[in-house]
Structures are given as C-alpha cells and as structure tokens.
Design a protein around this motif. Structure first.
Motif, PDB file in Angstrom:
ATOM      1  N   THR A  14       0.825  -1.213   0.000  1.00  0.00           N
ATOM      2  CA  THR A  14       0.000   0.000   0.000  1.00  0.00           C
ATOM      3  C   THR A  14       0.855   1.257   0.000  1.00  0.00           C
ATOM      4  O   THR A  14       0.331   2.361  -0.133  1.00  0.00           O
ATOM      5  CB  THR A  14      -0.918   0.030   1.236  1.00  0.00           C
ATOM      6  N   LEU A  15       2.190   1.079   0.149  1.00  0.00           N
ATOM      7  CA  LEU A  15       3.112   2.209   0.155  1.00  0.00           C
ATOM      8  C   LEU A  15       4.114   2.058  -0.970  1.00  0.00           C
ATOM      9  O   LEU A  15       4.416   0.933  -1.395  1.00  0.00           O
ATOM     10  CB  LEU A  15       3.863   2.274   1.498  1.00  0.00           C
ATOM     11  N   VAL A  16       4.643   3.175  -1.457  1.00  0.00           N
ATOM     12  CA  VAL A  16       5.674   3.132  -2.495  1.00  0.00           C
ATOM     13  C   VAL A  16       6.877   3.945  -2.044  1.00  0.00           C
ATOM     14  O   VAL A  16       6.754   4.863  -1.221  1.00  0.00           O
ATOM     15  CB  VAL A  16       5.156   3.663  -3.847  1.00  0.00           C
ATOM     16  N   ASN A  17       8.049   3.560  -2.570  1.00  0.00           N
ATOM     17  CA  ASN A  17       9.312   4.252  -2.294  1.00  0.00           C
ATOM     18  C   ASN A  17       9.631   4.324  -0.797  1.00  0.00           C
ATOM     19  O   ASN A  17      10.251   5.271  -0.316  1.00  0.00           O
ATOM     20  CB  ASN A  17       9.302   5.661  -2.899  1.00  0.00           C
ATOM     21  N   GLN A  18       9.193   3.306  -0.094  1.00  0.00           N
ATOM     22  CA  GLN A  18       9.560   3.145   1.308  1.00  0.00           C
ATOM     23  C   GLN A  18       9.298   1.696   1.705  1.00  0.00           C
ATOM     24  O   GLN A  18       8.552   0.985   1.038  1.00  0.00           O
ATOM     25  CB  GLN A  18       8.772   4.097   2.208  1.00  0.00           C
ATOM     26  N   TRP A  19       9.944   1.274   2.774  1.00  0.00           N
ATOM     27  CA  TRP A  19       9.754  -0.094   3.237  1.00  0.00           C
ATOM     28  C   TRP A  19       8.386  -0.259   3.882  1.00  0.00           C
ATOM     29  O   TRP A  19       7.908   0.629   4.591  1.00  0.00           O
ATOM     30  CB  TRP A  19      10.842  -0.477   4.238  1.00  0.00           C
ATOM     31  N   GLU A  20       7.786  -1.404   3.609  1.00  0.00           N
ATOM     32  CA  GLU A  20       6.489  -1.734   4.179  1.00  0.00           C
ATOM     33  C   GLU A  20       6.477  -3.206   4.567  1.00  0.00           C
ATOM     34  O   GLU A  20       7.012  -4.051   3.846  1.00  0.00           O
ATOM     35  CB  GLU A  20       5.380  -1.458   3.165  1.00  0.00           C
ATOM     36  N   MET A  21       5.892  -3.505   5.710  1.00  0.00           N
ATOM     37  CA  MET A  21       5.735  -4.894   6.137  1.00  0.00           C
ATOM     38  C   MET A  21       4.391  -5.417   5.658  1.00  0.00           C
ATOM     39  O   MET A  21       3.347  -4.831   5.939  1.00  0.00           O
ATOM     40  CB  MET A  21       5.799  -5.007   7.659  1.00  0.00           C
ATOM     41  N   ILE A  22       4.428  -6.508   4.890  1.00  0.00           N
ATOM     42  CA  ILE A  22       3.208  -7.154   4.405  1.00  0.00           C
ATOM     43  C   ILE A  22       3.048  -8.471   5.157  1.00  0.00           C
ATOM     44  O   ILE A  22       4.008  -9.218   5.332  1.00  0.00           O
ATOM     45  CB  ILE A  22       3.269  -7.405   2.893  1.00  0.00           C
ATOM     46  N   THR A  23       1.827  -8.745   5.572  1.00  0.00           N
ATOM     47  CA  THR A  23       1.542  -9.957   6.340  1.00  0.00           C
ATOM     48  C   THR A  23       0.635 -10.884   5.537  1.00  0.00           C
ATOM     49  O   THR A  23      -0.376 -10.453   4.987  1.00  0.00           O
ATOM     50  CB  THR A  23       0.874  -9.597   7.671  1.00  0.00           C
ATOM     51  N   PHE A  24       1.017 -12.161   5.485  1.00  0.00           N
ATOM     52  CA  PHE A  24       0.258 -13.196   4.786  1.00  0.00           C
ATOM     53  C   PHE A  24      -0.293 -14.170   5.819  1.00  0.00           C
ATOM     54  O   PHE A  24       0.452 -14.658   6.670  1.00  0.00           O
ATOM     55  CB  PHE A  24       1.148 -13.960   3.803  1.00  0.00           C
TER      56      PHE A  24
END
Length: 692
Positions: A459-469
C-alpha cells in the motif's frame, strides 16, 4: 657381559629416540634454539630467529625466544616446522601429552595454530586458538585430546606452528616460547540435558580464547527462568569462541536427531554452532543456527536428521560463529537437550539476507522472467524506518516476463523442512516497491506440490512496508506438510516496463487468534469480531455512512480494495460452526461504488480442508442492497469461518471502498396459495414455469 651392556645401551637409545623432546624453550642449553626450522607459505620465508626476550617479565622471564616475521604478502597459514627425524623426537599422541601449551607475545589478536606430522607428512588438521592479550606474554593451551586414537597420531616426529593465522595488511612480528606437553585435563562429566542446576558439576574446556563460567541467570524471563546458565565471553576480534562438555553417557542420534538450546545474545542474528564429537571414532557432526532476537532468551533448534546412526562423546557450543565484532561480547546459554523425532525442523528464519544470517547464501532460482536475471543481494536502498538491515534481496521484474515471474529457494536445503501449523502460519515480508502490485508467496514440497500462492498488495511506495500473509486457511490441507521451498512472486502483475523490487526480513509467526463471531454478523453492540485481511485490503468496523434503504443499522464493515488489485477480502472465524445440512442460503447487505460488483462468500473449514464458495454480483451503485448466496448444491457440511471478497476478479485503477453488513444464514420461504386457485384480491401465489 659386554653384549648385555651393549643391548641395554641400544634399548636406552631406542627409548630416548621414541620420546617427546620438551620443553621447547629456545635457550642455548635447551630445546628449539638449535633445531632446523623451515618457514613456509610466507613469501620470501624469513627464517625463525632466536632473539632476546622482548619483555622478560610477568609469566615469561626466559632469556631467549623465537621470533617469526609474518609477511603481509604471505598466506594466512604461513608457519614454521621442525625437521623430520630429529628435533622434537618421535612420539604418539596420548592422554599423557595431549594438552599443548605455548607462550606468545603479539601486537594483535589472531589465531595461533599447531599441528603434528608423521615422518611421511601425514597429519590431523591444525587446532587454532586466538590470543586474548596484546603487547604482553600470554599462555595459550590447545587441547588435542579429541585426536587421540585417530589416524596420523602415532609416530609423530614434527611440530608445525602457525603463529599468525590471519590475512595481514602489513608485516607482523610474533614471538613464541616455552612449548610444553601436559596430560589431558580430566574432570566431572555431564549428562544431557545440560541445565546446570543442583547436582551438575560439568567439566568444560574453552576454545579460541573464550572465557566460560557458570553463573546465576542474569535475565530469568521468557524462554529461560532457570537459576543457573553458562556465560560465554567472546574476545574482541575473535571470529568465534566456545566451550566443550564431555558427557557421562554418549549421545546416540540413531532416532532422536534434534537438539534444542536456550540462548541469550546481545546481538541480533548471532550464529550459534553445536558440534557433536567422538574422539574415539573420529566422527564429528555440527550444525549452525542463527538467533533471531537480541537481549532476550530464545529457544533454537539444531537439526541432525541427515546424519546416520551415530554416537558422540562430547558436545561443543560455539557462540558468534564466524561473526567478528569489535568488542568483547558476552552470551548466555542453557537447557541443551536432545529431543525426540526424526523430522527435520524449519523454516530457517528470519530470512534477512545478511552475511551471517539466512537467505544471502541460499541457491535462488528465478523463473518465468524472460532472461531470468539472478536475484541480487545488495545494499539496502533505504536503511531507515522499519528496515535498517545492511543488505536486502533485489528482484528485477522484466516487462517481457510473466506476471507470475518469481524466485524460489532450493529444495532440500536453504529453508529446511517444516509443516504448516498454527505456530508458523503468519508470514511477514518487508518490501520496497515503486508501485502498487501484488506480492505472492507459496511453499512447496520436495515433489513440487503446493497450495496456491497467497497474494497481498503493498500500500506504500518508495519506502519499506511490512506485508503480512495469513496461511492459517491452508493448515491441514494437502501439500502443507514436509514443505522445503519458499516461492516468492515480488510483482504479480502485467508490466509495461522493467521494475526493480527489494524484499527482506521474511519471518514466521503464530496464527493470529482473537475473538470469534456468531452469525448473523450485524456488528452491533456486544460483537467484537476478529478478522484478517486478504490481498492488501484495509478492513475496519465503522459507523454506517448511508443508513438508508436496505440497511439502517449503526455499524458496518468497510472494505477498501487497493487500486490495481483483482479482489480483496476479510475472514471472520465463527464461534459456532456453520452447518449447511439443511439451511443453505445466506444473505448480506452490500453497498458498492461500482455497478455489477462481484461479491464472493467463501465458507471454510481448516480442520477438514473442505471449502465452498459462491459469487453474486451487485445490481445497484451507491446504495444498500441485499444479495443472496445459494449453497443448495452442497452436502451436509460444517464450516469454521467465513470470508467475504469484494470486487472479485474485477480490476480497478483506483482504490475502491465497499461496505457490507447483516451476513446471515436463512431459510428461503416462498408464498403459497390455497385451492381453489381463483387469484382474487388478497392472494399472492408463488409459481414456477416449466419448459420455457
């Protein structure tokens, strides 16, 4: 009589010849100074010099010592060896001489290595121990007892010394002196599990300059609340250090091949090596596992499942294995035990792509990506925010590659083997992307069998994001046991140009549990549902934004589907299983911003692996309507949770927000009619047409 004297003299010479010449003190009237030393692998090989003691104080007041000049252009293993057939004499390695001491004076910390060779040149490998002091004399003890009884340990007639076993940026001068041979150090042994509580008085020997002692647990919390633990201090600049524990009863790994240990590390991602040793047979086995936390106790597992039916006489634990730090580091460990089972344990995590961790040295295979550029381990493009890692994985998604281009680890290695359970069903991954698109993950067995990938969009761009599965819905299904491969789809979308995606820090966490919910789902007072988002949706319970028409309730579910995503949804575990033996219809109120929005209702039972789903499209836009899901063709089945997917397989260019409410199980009742059928006022008959 003359013959007897001659024979005795010959026997005396033989006895003297078959002996170890020591101490090697480099004094004029002693041993070493007059020996024939040969220098090797040291560029121009400057000879060993016998010189005045540079510091005749402290533990070494000798007049003369040996000086070795280690060339910057020499090999790390540059050294000096005595002459075969003379000098040190001929001897066997036994319990009487297997502790070898040497004094060294060095200007830096580096390994000192010693080995012995037979007249033919055969030898066991050198054993290396680092000094812990500089600019002063230090006694280093090297334990050769593990070699007793092995090949090339009888008829030894040469000592080989590696004074500075390290790559050098400049020439270095090392002094050594007073080499002595002493009996093997014996002491009380210890039984597994090593818990170090009352009644245990283990003997142990330090390796590589570590300082080991038994102390009171400094942090009795979390995974280890026992009273006593092992403290292991690794010297600054040392690549590792450890302690060896001889065992009262040999360890047998014929069937039970797994070992667990609690570890407290001051640093993240510390490699810990467990070595099982048998000095009698010469067979050793070792496994390295990295910690995942810093400043807290955690339990790590060592998997020896690929080893055969073997027994071992001692265990050695190495902390900070091959990870050099600039300062002394103190580690604690406890509760080393052998646990039942012959099943390999995984997954090996976190997958952090650091040199000392998991992922960076794995064998990654890129697929369906045109020319399949290899996965790169690169510097973190943005070491700030939630991800301060030094190195990360870089995947270049080709415009000419498939939407499902990806990368997979090697079967039978890398990830380890594991079953999908509630303990590891939540998978997290950090991503850095320049656009919004799905990230997919799935796991496969050695035969290649797998459940379908689960996709979640960033949901974010040009930055780190944590995605949970959330893989909890796959628990208990086929192809979820014996998993040994992770497959990642970093950019699951058709592309108009090449795209670079970074990912890092893949972790496994327990299934997220929370309060369950009863049908009907009306989300009013007293309901506190737990739910999990799918495929990048953002779900929350909000006040009804349009309390008119088909739904005037106070609260509803808001479900935002990311732009470019084919669908997104939310799962609700139910308190009481849904039984559709008789009641097979479900209704739900839906508010959609788009016409003809497909809505999918999925009923799931993770225990039995049986799922059922139906899709129904909305008919209005910007207003509440009631839609019906018909499961009448299904049998007598029960379900543990319900999942609602909005915008199912309908891709939009922007984020879309949907609302739903009042999900309930119903019995459809049609109006009936009385005979005679006169169809007068007040009658509203139901009827069905036949044959068109």
């Amino acid at each position: 009589m003359k013959k007897i004297i001659t024979l005795l003299f010959a026997l005396l010479l033989t006895t003297i010849g078959f002996a170890q010449v020591a101490p090697v003190d480099f004094e004029a009237g002693g041993n070493g100074a007059g020996w024939t030393w040969t220098v090797f692998e040291n560029d121009d090989n400057p000879g060993v010099a016998i010189v005045a003691n540079p510091d005749p104080s402290g533990i070494n007041t000798s007049a003369t010592v040996a000086q070795f000049t280690a060339r910057a252009t020499g090999n790390p293993w540059a050294g000096a060896e005595s002459m075969h057939g003379s000098d040190i004499g001929t001897f066997d390695l036994t319990a009487a001489n297997s502790t070898v001491n040497i004094m060294v004076y060095k200007t830096k910390i580096s390994d000192v290595g010693i080995k012995f060779a037979t007249a033919s040149g055969g030898a066991q490998a050198e054993i290396k121990v680092a000094n812990t002091l500089v600019n002063q004399w230090e006694m280093i003890s090297i334990d050769f007892s593990g070699y007793i009884g092995l090949g090339e340990t009888t008829g030894l007639d040469q000592i080989i010394i590696f004074p500075d076993f390290i790559a050098r940026p400049a020439d270095d001068i090392i002094y050594f002196d007073n080499i002595t041979f002493e009996p093997q150090v014996a002491g009380p042994t210890v039984e597994l599990p090593i818990t170090l509580e009352a009644g245990q008085a283990p003997a142990f020997g330090d390796f590589n300059g570590s300082i080991t002692q038994i102390i009171t647990n400094p942090d009795p919390s979390g995974d280890n609340t026992t009273a006593n633990v092992v403290e292991n201090t690794v010297p600054a600049g040392a690549a590792f250090a450890g302690a060896n524990f001889p065992l009262t009863t040999n360890i047998d790994i014929t069937t039970d091949k797994m070992f667990t240990m609690t570890v407290w590390s001051p640093l993240p991602n510390t490699p810990v090596l467990l070595k099982l040793e048998n000095g009698t047979t010469g067979v050793n086995a070792e496994r390295a596992v990295s910690t995942t936390t810093a400043g807290a106790w955690e339990t790590i597992t060592f998997d020896f499942s690929t080893e055969g039916a073997l027994t071992f006489e001692s265990v050695t634990t190495f902390m900070n294995f091959n990870m050099v730090d600039g300062a002394n580091q103190t580690y604690y460990w406890d509760n080393l035990e052998q646990v039942g089972g012959n099943t390999p344990l995984g997954p090996n995590a976190p997958i952090d792509f650091e040199a000392s961790g998991e992922g960076a040295n794995w064998t990654w295979n890129v697929f369906e990506n045109d020319d399949d550029p290899a996965l790169q381990i690169v510097a973190n493009p943005d070491p700030s925010g939630i991800n301060t890692s030094a190195t990360v994985a870089q995947f270049t998604a080709r415009a000419t590659g498939q939407p499902f281009a990806g990368v997979e680890s090697m079967h039978g290695a890398d990830l380890g083997t594991f079953d999908l359970t509630s303990d590891n069903a939540t998978v997290n991954i950090m991503v850095y992307k320049t656009k919004i698109s799905d990230v997919g993950i799935k796991f496969a067995t050695p035969s290649g069998g797998a459940q379908g990938e689960i996709k979640v969009a960033n949901t974010l761009v040009n930055q780190w994001e944590m995605i949970t599965f959330d893989f909890s819905g796959n628990i208990g299904l086929g192809e979820t046991t014996g998993l040994d491969q992770i497959i990642i789809f970093p950019d699951f979308i058709a592309r108009t140009a090449d795209d670079v995606i970074y990912f890092d820090n893949i972790t496994f966490a327990p299934e997220v549990a929370g309060p369950t919910i009863e049908l009907p789902i009306t989300l009013e007072a007293g309901q506190a549902p737990a739910f999990g988002d799918f495929n990048g949706s953002f779900t929350q319970i909000i006040a009804n934004p349009d309390a008119t028409g088909d739904n005037t309730t106070a609260n509803v579910v808001e479900n935002t589907v990311p732009g470019g995503a084919a669908f997104a949804g939310v799962n609700f575990p139910v308190t009481t299983e849904i039984d559709i033996t008789t009641d097979k219809m479900f209704t739900m109120s839906v508010w959609s911003p788009l016409p003809n929005t497909p809505v999918l209702l999925k009923l799931e039972n993770a225990t039995t692996g049986v799922n059922a789903e139906r899709a129904v499209s909305t008919t209005v836009t910007g207003a509440w309507e009631t839609i019906t899901f018909d499961f009448s063709t299904e049998g007598a089945i029960t379900f543990e949770s319900v999942t609602v997917f909005m915008n199912f397989n309908m891709v939009d260019g922007a984020n879309q927000t949907y609302y739903w409410d009042n999900l309930e199980q119903v019995i459809p009742v049609a109006p009936t009619v009385e005979l005679p059928i006169t169809v007068e006022a007040g009658q509203a008959p139901a009827f069905g047409d036949f044959n068109g």
